[in-house]
Design a protein around this motif. Structure first.
Motif, short mmCIF file in Angstrom:
data_model
loop_
_atom_site.label_atom_id
_atom_site.label_comp_id
_atom_site.label_asym_id
_atom_site.label_seq_id
_atom_site.Cartn_x
_atom_site.Cartn_y
_atom_site.Cartn_z
N MET A 94 31.15 59.50 8.64
CA MET A 94 30.60 59.74 9.95
C MET A 94 30.60 58.26 10.34
O MET A 94 29.35 57.54 9.24
N ASN A 95 30.70 57.23 11.54
CA ASN A 95 30.60 56.36 11.46
C ASN A 95 29.20 55.67 12.12
O ASN A 95 28.67 56.84 12.60
N LYS A 96 28.74 54.54 12.23
CA LYS A 96 28.02 54.30 12.69
C LYS A 96 27.50 54.63 14.12
O LYS A 96 26.47 54.89 14.90
N PHE A 97 28.10 54.94 14.91
CA PHE A 97 27.84 54.83 16.62
C PHE A 97 27.34 56.98 16.53
O PHE A 97 26.38 57.10 17.31
N GLU A 98 28.46 57.51 15.60
CA GLU A 98 28.42 58.97 15.45
C GLU A 98 26.96 59.07 15.19
O GLU A 98 25.45 59.82 15.66
N GLN A 99 26.69 58.37 13.69
CA GLN A 99 25.35 58.68 13.64
C GLN A 99 23.70 58.03 14.48
O GLN A 99 22.93 59.40 14.77
N LEU A 100 24.25 57.30 15.93
CA LEU A 100 22.76 57.66 17.01
C LEU A 100 22.98 58.85 17.86
O LEU A 100 22.10 58.75 19.06
N GLY A 101 24.07 59.63 18.00
CA GLY A 101 23.70 60.69 18.61
C GLY A 101 24.42 61.19 19.96
O GLY A 101 24.94 61.21 20.43
N LEU A 102 25.80 59.97 19.76
CA LEU A 102 26.37 60.30 21.24
C LEU A 102 27.67 60.71 20.79
O LEU A 102 28.33 61.83 19.42
N ASN A 103 28.15 61.31 22.00
CA ASN A 103 28.74 62.72 21.94
C ASN A 103 30.30 62.47 21.83
O ASN A 103 30.21 61.33 22.29
N PRO A 104 31.49 62.90 21.60
CA PRO A 104 32.89 62.93 21.88
C PRO A 104 33.18 62.18 22.43
O PRO A 104 34.14 61.11 21.91
N ALA A 164 17.64 51.23 20.83
CA ALA A 164 17.53 52.08 22.32
C ALA A 164 17.99 53.29 22.11
O ALA A 164 17.74 54.04 22.75
N ILE A 165 19.74 53.30 21.50
CA ILE A 165 20.14 54.73 21.96
C ILE A 165 19.83 56.23 21.78
O ILE A 165 19.15 56.70 22.12
N PRO A 166 19.40 55.51 20.13
CA PRO A 166 18.94 57.20 19.77
C PRO A 166 17.54 57.68 20.35
O PRO A 166 17.68 59.08 20.91
N VAL A 167 16.72 56.68 21.13
CA VAL A 167 15.37 56.46 21.57
C VAL A 167 15.93 57.52 22.93
O VAL A 167 15.11 58.40 23.02
N LEU A 168 16.62 56.67 23.82
CA LEU A 168 16.98 56.97 24.56
C LEU A 168 17.81 58.26 25.08
O LEU A 168 17.39 59.14 26.30
N LEU A 169 18.60 58.66 24.30
CA LEU A 169 18.57 59.55 23.84
C LEU A 169 18.15 61.15 23.60
O LEU A 169 18.19 62.21 24.38
#
Ligand code: ADP
Ligand code: MG
Length: 590
Positions: free
Chosen positions: A1-11, A32-37
């Motif tokens: 899993m790359n680091k962007f995937e870990q942030l919870g971003l969709n495919p 910021a990204i995980p919190v905002l998601l």
């Protein structure tokens, strides 16, 4: 899993990330990204310029928005047109694989009806400057009463630009339940006030120290007599032959003046400020991006949107009124992992401001001396040697080689090199040999050659609908002159002044003899009076204070897109990579 995937971003976003070539999230994105998601929360996020704030709010925004609903769900406010376009463009990249998602940019200086039409077609995200947004709300061309998200991007800058009222009034038009995300490089009092007033217990994220400048930028200051600011600027440019820089002035007028002088002195420079039309600004930016302009002279406001990565130097021709602004200026360089230099030209009376800036950026300045003439000669010679080394041979010259060889017959390689370099060196040497030491506030500007100039009076002005720029355009068109051939245009209310080279005097007088404009008789006379800086006695009438690089009329004026579509010779516009062009530029007629 790359680091962007870990942030919870969709495919679909991950795919876009991959396509954009982002390898790992920046610190602000990671925070910021995980919190905002995951949370419906307000947020205040502080991070320096160039740290990827757009994606930090852009990714979550795209993921959270319902692209099947057409109504406007998010509003991003940003200080300038350039930034709006930049953000909209980024959002388009991020949402490339997201069907039906539409972001529209709204900004002044372009057709409001066209923008309204775009919104009508469905814009889930609006990216707007506060002024134009307010305008569209007043005209009921937008509906932001159902938005879920509001982003205040570059909040500090928007407030610096006096958008407080607009922002307040725009926010009053949005629902209470929305989330507000504020992104800023610095946190002056005004930003804190906005946060307090419009946000509910925002989560605060800070990357780096608050207000810290970019750390791969070194800061230097040069103490000069304020009369010698311009001369100092030229020396700094001469001592850095590969300079690719933004030069900041305090006012539009100074910006224009400095750019005009640089152009007159043969540098590839242009002005960028709010008095230029959108089209003119676009042209200037395009030439700067493609490096046809080496020195962009700009106001703080106009430079805000500059997203050029490899700027080598930021030069503070004058310090900004608000010292916080310094961070924004120096942040134009040292981007994308490169190092940069931020230089400040200061007079004695301002030098204490350096201390205050040091406290803000938490970095020290180095005081340096303006390079002296001999140092510049040395730099230029080595630069020339390098240029020669790097130059690709142009075989168009092959047919002339036999005759050239004939002329140079009998000289040894050593002699040829010495002679060749002397051509350059003597020019620099002659220019600089008697030049004052600027750092100790030494002697005055040298008067020097340069063509004589004539100042004219003309009986039209602001009352006739002219400002200096439109008058300049009018004169150039009427006289059929090039873009730098009419200068020092000063439009008063019922009359104006302008200069041309003395050689054009007859042409000007002839052209305006019995000349009518809109039924009015136009009167043009040579004048010695001027309002400002009229015809100078003695020295170069054009204030052409010396110019080792000054080419003749055809060779020297290299800058492209200054004010109007340039007639400049595009080929010679590069950064001296091509020895021919660089020689052409420097071939001074003295
Ligand atoms: P800021 O708003 O903080 O000044 P931007 O959002 O404009 O910064 O980003 C600056 C540059 O960095 C842009 O060209 C952007 O495409 C790029 N960028 C953003 N995030 C990343 C990342 N994670 N990896 C590589 N480049 C990135
Ligand atoms: Mg930004």
């Amino acid at each position: 899993m790359n680091k962007f995937e870990q942030l919870g971003l969709n495919p679909s976003i991950l795919k876009a990330v991959e396509e954009m070539g982002f390898e790992s999230p920046s610190e602000i994105q990671e925070k910021a990204i995980p919190v905002l998601l995951n949370e419906d929360t307000d947020m205040v996020a502080l991070a320096q310029t160039g740290t990827g704030k757009t994606a930090a709010f852009g990714f979550p925004l795209i993921q959270k928005i319902n692209s099947n609903a057409k109504h406007t769900q998010a509003l991003i406010l940003s200080p300038t047109r350039e930034l709006c376009l930049q953000i909209t463009n980024e959002l388009k990249n991020y949402s490339k694989f997201e069907k039906n998602l539409n972001a529209v940019a709204i900004y002044g200086g372009a057709s409001i009806t066209e923008q309204a039409r775009q919104i009508e077609r469905g814009a889930q995200i609006i990216v707007a400057t506060p002024g134009r947004m307010q305008d569209m709300i007043n005209r009921k061309l937008v509906n932001i009463t159902k938005i879920d998200y509001c982003v205040l991007d570059e909040a500090d800058e928007m407030l610096n630009m006096g958008f407080y009222e607009d922002i307040t009034s725009i926010l009053a038009d949005t629902p209470k339940e929305k989330n507000t995300w504020l992104f800023s490089a610095t946190m002056p009092k005004e930003v804190a006030t906005i946060a307090k007033k419009f946000m509910k217990t925002p989560i605060e994220i800070t990357v780096g120290t608050k207000n810290q400048g970019t750390s791969n930028v070194s800061h230097e200051y040069y103490l000069v007599n304020s009369r010698q600011r311009y001369e100092a600027l030229k020396r700094l440019a001469d001592a850095n032959p590969d300079i690719f820089s933004v030069i900041f002035c305090r006012t539009k007028r100074d910006t224009q003046k400095v750019a005009e002088k640089l152009i007159e002195d043969g540098y590839s420079a242009a002005a960028l400020h709010g008095d230029l039309s959108q089209n003119q600004r676009d042209l200037v930016m395009k030439s700067f991006r493609t490096k046809q302009i080496q020195m962009l002279v700009a106001t703080d406001v106009a430079a805000r949107g500059i997203d050029v990565d490899d700027i080598t130097h930021v030069i503070n021709y004058q310090l900004p009124d608000e010292i916080e602004t310094y961070t924004h200026r120096s942040g134009r360089t040292g981007r994308a992992g490169k190092s940069g230099v931020s230089m400040v030209i200061v007079s004695k009376s301002e030098v204490r401001k350096i201390k205050s800036i040091e406290r803000i950026i938490k970095q020290n300045f180095e005081q340096k001396d303006i390079p002296d003439g001999m140092e510049i000669c040395r730099v230029q010679l080595f630069h020339l040697a390098n240029d020669i080394k790097e130059t690709k041979i142009n075989h168009e010259i092959d047919p002339y080689l036999p005759s050239i060889n004939e002329v140079l017959e009998g000289f040894s390689r050593e002699e040829l090199i010495k002679k060749f370099f002397s051509v350059e060196f003597t020019r620099f040497f002659n220019y600089y040999k008697n030049s004052p030491d600027l750092s100790t506030g030494g002697g005055s500007d040298r008067a020097s050659g340069g063509g004589e100039s004539t100042r004219f009076f003309i009986n039209i002005g602001a009352k006739d609908g002219f400002d200096w720029m439109s008058l300049k355009d009018f004169l150039k068109a009427t006289l059929d002159l090039g873009r730098d051939d009419v200068y020092k245009v000063d439009a008063k209310s019922t009359f104006s002044f302008f200069n041309t080279d003395a050689s054009q005097t007859d042409k000007v007088l002839e052209t305006f003899k019995d000349f009518k404009h809109n039924g009015r008789h136009i009167d043009v006379e040579v004048t010695t009076d001027s309002g400002r800086g009229g015809r100078k006695k003695g020295g170069g009438g054009k204030e052409r204070s010396g110019k080792p690089f000054k080419g003749g009329k055809s060779g020297g004026r290299r800058s492209e897109g200054f004010n109007k579509k340039g007639r400049g010779d595009k080929k010679s516009g590069g950064r001296g990579k091509n020895i021919e062009s660089s020689l052409k530029r420097r071939r001074s007629k003295k």
